[in-house]
Design a protein around this motif. Structure first.
Motif, mmCIF file in Angstrom:
data_model
loop_
_atom_site.group_PDB
_atom_site.id
_atom_site.type_symbol
_atom_site.label_atom_id
_atom_site.label_comp_id
_atom_site.label_asym_id
_atom_site.label_seq_id
_atom_site.Cartn_x
_atom_site.Cartn_y
_atom_site.Cartn_z
ATOM 1 N N PHE A 1 -5.753 -4.673 -8.749
ATOM 2 C CA PHE A 1 -5.365 -3.335 -8.313
ATOM 3 C C PHE A 1 -4.691 -3.400 -6.944
ATOM 4 O O PHE A 1 -4.651 -4.456 -6.305
ATOM 5 C CB PHE A 1 -6.594 -2.419 -8.241
ATOM 6 C CG PHE A 1 -7.779 -3.059 -7.569
ATOM 7 C CD1 PHE A 1 -7.941 -3.009 -6.193
ATOM 8 C CD2 PHE A 1 -8.739 -3.731 -8.325
ATOM 9 C CE1 PHE A 1 -9.023 -3.607 -5.574
ATOM 10 C CE2 PHE A 1 -9.830 -4.337 -7.712
ATOM 11 C CZ PHE A 1 -9.975 -4.273 -6.337
ATOM 12 N N LYS A 2 -4.192 -2.261 -6.487
ATOM 13 C CA LYS A 2 -3.539 -2.181 -5.185
ATOM 14 C C LYS A 2 -4.578 -2.083 -4.072
ATOM 15 O O LYS A 2 -5.653 -1.514 -4.257
ATOM 16 C CB LYS A 2 -2.610 -0.972 -5.129
ATOM 17 C CG LYS A 2 -1.410 -1.068 -6.058
ATOM 18 C CD LYS A 2 -0.548 0.179 -5.961
ATOM 19 C CE LYS A 2 0.664 0.070 -6.876
ATOM 20 N NZ LYS A 2 1.513 1.287 -6.813
ATOM 21 N N MET B 1 -12.137 2.770 -5.610
ATOM 22 C CA MET B 1 -10.902 2.752 -6.390
ATOM 23 C C MET B 1 -11.179 3.071 -7.861
ATOM 24 O O MET B 1 -10.447 3.838 -8.500
ATOM 25 C CB MET B 1 -10.231 1.384 -6.259
ATOM 26 C CG MET B 1 -9.559 1.155 -4.918
ATOM 27 S SD MET B 1 -8.010 2.094 -4.759
ATOM 28 C CE MET B 1 -6.914 1.080 -5.770
ATOM 29 N N HIS C 1 -11.608 6.673 -8.556
ATOM 30 C CA HIS C 1 -10.359 7.440 -8.528
ATOM 31 C C HIS C 1 -9.301 6.842 -9.453
ATOM 32 O O HIS C 1 -8.103 6.973 -9.210
ATOM 33 C CB HIS C 1 -9.826 7.504 -7.095
ATOM 34 C CG HIS C 1 -10.672 8.327 -6.172
ATOM 35 N ND1 HIS C 1 -11.653 7.768 -5.379
ATOM 36 C CD2 HIS C 1 -10.704 9.660 -5.936
ATOM 37 C CE1 HIS C 1 -12.241 8.727 -4.676
ATOM 38 N NE2 HIS C 1 -11.693 9.879 -4.995
ATOM 39 N N GLN C 2 -9.760 6.180 -10.525
ATOM 40 C CA GLN C 2 -8.855 5.601 -11.530
ATOM 41 C C GLN C 2 -7.847 4.638 -10.896
ATOM 42 O O GLN C 2 -6.689 4.572 -11.295
ATOM 43 C CB GLN C 2 -8.115 6.696 -12.315
ATOM 44 C CG GLN C 2 -8.998 7.537 -13.224
ATOM 45 C CD GLN C 2 -9.836 8.561 -12.461
ATOM 46 O OE1 GLN C 2 -9.307 9.307 -11.635
ATOM 47 N NE2 GLN C 2 -11.129 8.595 -12.728
ATOM 48 N N ASP D 1 -6.308 4.753 -8.159
ATOM 49 C CA ASP D 1 -5.210 5.398 -7.437
ATOM 50 C C ASP D 1 -5.482 5.247 -5.940
ATOM 51 O O ASP D 1 -6.366 5.901 -5.387
ATOM 52 C CB ASP D 1 -5.124 6.876 -7.817
ATOM 53 C CG ASP D 1 -3.894 7.561 -7.227
ATOM 54 O OD1 ASP D 1 -3.521 7.239 -6.077
ATOM 55 O OD2 ASP D 1 -3.315 8.428 -7.905
ATOM 56 N N PHE E 1 -3.869 6.192 -3.336
ATOM 57 C CA PHE E 1 -3.589 7.352 -2.494
ATOM 58 C C PHE E 1 -4.623 8.466 -2.666
ATOM 59 O O PHE E 1 -4.753 9.324 -1.803
ATOM 60 C CB PHE E 1 -2.175 7.861 -2.773
ATOM 61 C CG PHE E 1 -1.115 6.866 -2.392
ATOM 62 C CD1 PHE E 1 -0.653 6.795 -1.089
ATOM 63 C CD2 PHE E 1 -0.618 5.976 -3.326
ATOM 64 C CE1 PHE E 1 0.307 5.858 -0.724
ATOM 65 C CE2 PHE E 1 0.340 5.036 -2.969
ATOM 66 C CZ PHE E 1 0.798 4.972 -1.665
ATOM 67 N N LYS E 2 -5.352 8.444 -3.755
ATOM 68 C CA LYS E 2 -6.478 9.360 -3.908
ATOM 69 C C LYS E 2 -7.720 8.792 -3.224
ATOM 70 O O LYS E 2 -8.539 9.541 -2.685
ATOM 71 C CB LYS E 2 -6.765 9.609 -5.391
ATOM 72 C CG LYS E 2 -5.724 10.466 -6.092
ATOM 73 C CD LYS E 2 -6.112 10.715 -7.541
ATOM 74 C CE LYS E 2 -5.088 11.596 -8.239
ATOM 75 N NZ LYS E 2 -5.445 11.828 -9.673
ATOM 76 N N THR E 3 -7.842 7.481 -3.255
ATOM 77 C CA THR E 3 -8.990 6.834 -2.619
ATOM 78 C C THR E 3 -8.930 6.983 -1.109
ATOM 79 O O THR E 3 -9.928 7.309 -0.461
ATOM 80 C CB THR E 3 -9.031 5.339 -2.992
ATOM 81 O OG1 THR E 3 -9.050 5.217 -4.420
ATOM 82 C CG2 THR E 3 -10.262 4.664 -2.415
ATOM 83 N N SER F 1 -6.958 9.244 1.112
ATOM 84 C CA SER F 1 -6.054 10.396 1.099
ATOM 85 C C SER F 1 -5.207 10.522 2.363
ATOM 86 O O SER F 1 -4.232 11.276 2.377
ATOM 87 C CB SER F 1 -6.861 11.686 0.895
ATOM 88 O OG SER F 1 -7.824 11.850 1.925
ATOM 89 N N LYS G 1 2.599 9.066 1.622
ATOM 90 C CA LYS G 1 3.062 8.817 0.260
ATOM 91 C C LYS G 1 4.204 7.806 0.206
ATOM 92 O O LYS G 1 4.449 7.189 -0.830
ATOM 93 C CB LYS G 1 3.510 10.130 -0.387
ATOM 94 C CG LYS G 1 2.405 11.177 -0.482
ATOM 95 C CD LYS G 1 1.184 10.652 -1.231
ATOM 96 C CE LYS G 1 0.098 11.714 -1.320
ATOM 97 N NZ LYS G 1 -1.140 11.204 -1.967
#
Length: 202
Positions: free
Chosen positions: A88-89, A182, A185-186, A188, A190-192, A194, A198
């Motif tokens: 993952f990222k 992570m 938040h699936q 994601d 940028f959701k992890t 916030s 962007k």
């Protein structure tokens, strides 16, 4: 990223002497891989810089100094003894220059944020699972790190096996916590986190 099991290599099983000589060699990312960042690393760096007259927010700091990198985590299944490796990222320091130096490296070898440096930096070498478990990796890193070379002569601050394992488990727990956030938040990023801009470089 490491699994939870820790078996010390021959260089660490009886403890190790090590003191950072601040040569700056491991602060150049071209051949040394990424410097991963977690929320507490970014918060600590922002606090440090702002205490010295800067005016960063988590977002503005991230835009200037942080990039998206790839990472992985092996999730062990305690019920059946198996597991799965997730990719993952994650976040890392945004290197600069042809040799991809850390942006906080000054005069070619001095860390300007040494007291607030990321956990990965402060944990070297005793908190690096990939280093304390592997004779091969120790031999590789000791070629370029004068602090590790001195450790072979038993020079530097002494760390017991118990202390080494404590540092390494801290690394594992930080990575596990990030993985679980992570996953929640699936994966994601940028959701992890916030606060990330962007348009963060990838």
């Amino acid at each position: 990223m490491p699994s939870q099991k820790i078996t010390l290599s021959k260089y660490f099983k009886d403890g190790i002497h090590f003191s950072c000589l601040q040569c700056g060699e491991c602060c150049r990312g071209l051949n040394n891989g990424e410097v991963y960042l977690y929320r507490e690393d970014i918060e600590r760096l922002v606090e440090h810089l702002n205490s010295n007259g800067q005016q960063y927010t988590l977002t503005s700091f991230s835009r200037k100094y942080v990039k998206v990198v790839r990472s992985s985590f092996y999730w062990e299944n305690s019920k059946n003894g198996g597991g799965k490796n997730y990719s993952f990222k994650a976040l890392g320091i945004k290197f600069i220059g042809e040799d991809e130096s850390c942006p906080f490296l000054v005069n070619n070898c001095i860390c300007s944020v040494h007291t607030a440096r990321p956990y990965q930096c402060r944990a070297y070498p005793i908190g690096w699972n990939m280093l304390i478990k592997s004779n091969r990796n120790f031999a590789k890193y000791s070629k370029d790190c004068p602090g590790l070379k001195k450790s072979l002569e038993q020079k530097g601050e002494y760390y017991t096996p118990k202390e080494i394992i404590k540092w390494a488990r801290k690394e594992y727990q930080m990575e596990k916590q990030f993985f679980l956030e992570m996953k929640k938040h699936q994966f994601d990023l940028f959701k992890t986190y916030s606060f990330l801009p962007k348009d963060l470089s990838q």
